[in-house]
Scaffold this motif. Structure first.
Motif, short mmCIF file in Angstrom:
data_model
loop_
_atom_site.label_atom_id
_atom_site.label_comp_id
_atom_site.label_asym_id
_atom_site.label_seq_id
_atom_site.Cartn_x
_atom_site.Cartn_y
_atom_site.Cartn_z
N LEU A 90 0.01 11.70 46.05
CA LEU A 90 0.76 10.80 44.96
C LEU A 90 -0.63 10.74 44.24
O LEU A 90 -1.03 10.37 45.32
N HIS A 91 -1.34 10.70 43.19
CA HIS A 91 -2.12 9.90 43.02
C HIS A 91 -2.44 8.85 41.67
O HIS A 91 -0.95 8.91 41.31
N ALA A 92 -2.30 7.73 42.45
CA ALA A 92 -2.44 7.05 41.93
C ALA A 92 -3.58 5.72 42.03
O ALA A 92 -4.79 5.69 42.92
N ASP A 93 -3.34 4.61 41.17
CA ASP A 93 -4.49 3.75 40.99
C ASP A 93 -5.13 2.66 42.30
O ASP A 93 -3.11 3.32 42.67
N THR A 111 -1.47 0.09 41.27
CA THR A 111 -0.54 1.10 41.82
C THR A 111 0.07 1.79 42.73
O THR A 111 1.14 1.03 43.76
N ALA A 112 -1.14 2.15 43.43
CA ALA A 112 -1.61 2.43 44.86
C ALA A 112 -0.63 1.01 45.93
O ALA A 112 0.02 1.02 47.06
N ALA A 113 -1.41 -0.09 45.87
CA ALA A 113 -0.73 -1.52 46.47
C ALA A 113 0.85 -1.33 46.41
O ALA A 113 1.12 -2.03 47.20
N VAL A 114 1.15 -1.25 44.79
CA VAL A 114 2.52 -2.00 45.06
C VAL A 114 3.58 -0.58 45.48
O VAL A 114 4.68 -0.98 46.29
N LEU A 115 3.34 0.40 45.77
CA LEU A 115 4.30 1.66 46.35
C LEU A 115 3.74 1.76 47.41
O LEU A 115 4.67 1.59 48.19
N GLU A 116 2.62 0.92 47.96
CA GLU A 116 2.54 1.02 49.80
C GLU A 116 3.64 -0.34 49.88
O GLU A 116 3.79 -0.78 51.67
N ARG A 117 3.93 -1.32 49.53
CA ARG A 117 4.87 -2.70 49.38
C ARG A 117 5.59 -2.61 49.90
O ARG A 117 6.48 -2.27 49.65
N PHE A 132 5.04 4.57 54.33
CA PHE A 132 3.33 5.17 54.38
C PHE A 132 3.16 4.06 55.70
O PHE A 132 1.95 4.53 56.20
N SER A 133 3.59 3.38 56.27
CA SER A 133 3.83 3.37 57.81
C SER A 133 3.75 3.97 58.56
O SER A 133 4.54 4.90 58.64
N ASP A 134 2.70 3.92 59.51
CA ASP A 134 2.61 5.29 60.45
C ASP A 134 3.14 5.15 61.65
O ASP A 134 3.47 5.59 62.57
N SER A 135 3.60 3.13 62.28
CA SER A 135 4.45 3.13 63.69
C SER A 135 6.04 3.82 62.99
O SER A 135 6.87 3.93 63.80
N ASN A 136 5.90 4.08 61.15
CA ASN A 136 7.80 4.24 61.31
C ASN A 136 7.73 5.77 61.65
O ASN A 136 7.06 6.81 60.74
N SER A 144 1.23 11.71 50.05
CA SER A 144 0.14 11.15 51.06
C SER A 144 -0.60 10.41 49.55
O SER A 144 -0.85 11.00 48.25
N LEU A 145 -1.03 8.85 49.52
CA LEU A 145 -1.50 8.83 48.82
C LEU A 145 -2.82 9.27 48.44
O LEU A 145 -3.09 9.26 49.62
N GLN A 146 -2.89 9.63 47.07
CA GLN A 146 -4.46 9.68 46.76
C GLN A 146 -5.28 9.06 45.80
O GLN A 146 -4.70 8.23 44.50
#
Ligand SMILES: [Zn+2]
Ligand SMILES: [Zn+2]
Length: 264
Positions: free
Chosen positions: A106-109, A112-118, A124-128, A137-139
């Motif tokens: 997923l290519h995002a600035d 945008t990546a910050a909103v997607l991760e939230r 995106f969490s490794d613990s899940n 994967s965010l790129q």
């Protein structure tokens, strides 16, 4: 067409604005129109070439769009900006993401990546460790991304106060969600066969281009053919399209536009 060019197709998944057309609760003549071209899902395109399918944005209608068009695999997604109408379909990438060995990039600035991760924290969490979360994967969004033989150039745009990403790929460009094109972006838009651009409605809007302004952009950029997208229920297809020059058409859901893909 030289040897490095390849036949490619833009598939208009959605040509509508953020609320979609028909708009919930609205009984206007466009929202009740029987012309299928007035039925506009949320804005997104797929770029099809060879066996590849690359999306620009995954909006809230992605699942229905993919069913409608028979999209059964996905190789990458580019995001233009983090507004809901462009990102909310991310979770529906899940079934397509289980097919390959590699995660779907997923290519995002950064914004945008910050909103997607939230918003999609569980993805995106490794613990899940839930096995059925999207395998994506965010790129970081580069100025040029080479994907399977086509270079995707980032074209900076202004969407009100927000900076958004347009994209040029070979002889085509997709400029959704913009109210202005910075001077420095025009050189990226020379010699286009196909230009798809935001034209929200007939009257001006603070964060979207409207028909009159988009016609001026087309006059300056001079693509062989332009298409308007991200349209609201102010635009009745059969009424507005005949007022435009033949080199400018209104996009509609399901429209397929051929173009020549190429590396830089
Ligand atoms: Zn939008
Ligand atoms: Zn937006």
């Amino acid at each position: 067409m030289n040897a490095t060019m390849m036949n490619a197709t833009i598939l208009m998944l959605g040509s509508g604005t953020s609320m979609g057309v028909p708009t919930l609760g609205c009984k206007c003549r466009v929202c009740t129109s029987s012309d299928p071209r007035d039925n506009r899902t949320r804005p997104s395109i797929a770029i099809l070439y060879g066996e590849r399918c690359v999306l620009i944005d995954s909006g809230p209608d992605f699942r229905q769009q993919a069913l409608r068009e028979g999209i059964d695999h996905l190789d990458a997604v580019f995001y233009t900006h983090p507004h809901a109408d462009h990102i909310l379909g991310l979770d529906d990438l899940r079934p397509l993401s289980f097919q390959g060995k590699e995660k779907i990039p997923l290519h995002a600035d950064a914004a945008t990546a910050a909103v997607l991760e939230r918003m999609f924290e569980y993805t995106f969490s490794d613990s899940n460790k839930y096995p059925f979360k999207a395998r994506v994967s965010l790129q970081p969004l580069a100025d040029v991304t080479h994907l399977f033989g086509i270079d995707f150039l980032r074209v900076p745009l202004l969407h009100g106060e927000l900076q958004t990403a347009g994209f040029r790929f070979g002889s085509a460009a997709y400029l959704t969600d913009m109210s202005d094109i910075p001077e420095s972006s025009f050189p990226l838009l020379e010699n286009l066969d196909v230009l798809i651009l935001d034209a929200l409605r007939l009257t001006p809007h603070p964060s979207h281009s409207h028909v009159e302004q988009s016609l001026k952009f087309v006059e300056r950029i001079r693509p062989k053919q332009a298409y308007f997208t991200h349209m609201s229920h102010e635009i009745l297809h059969a009424e507005v399209e005949p007022t435009l020059p033949p080199s400018v058409r209104l996009a509609y859901d399901g429209l397929r536009i051929p173009f020549a893909g190429a590396p830089c």
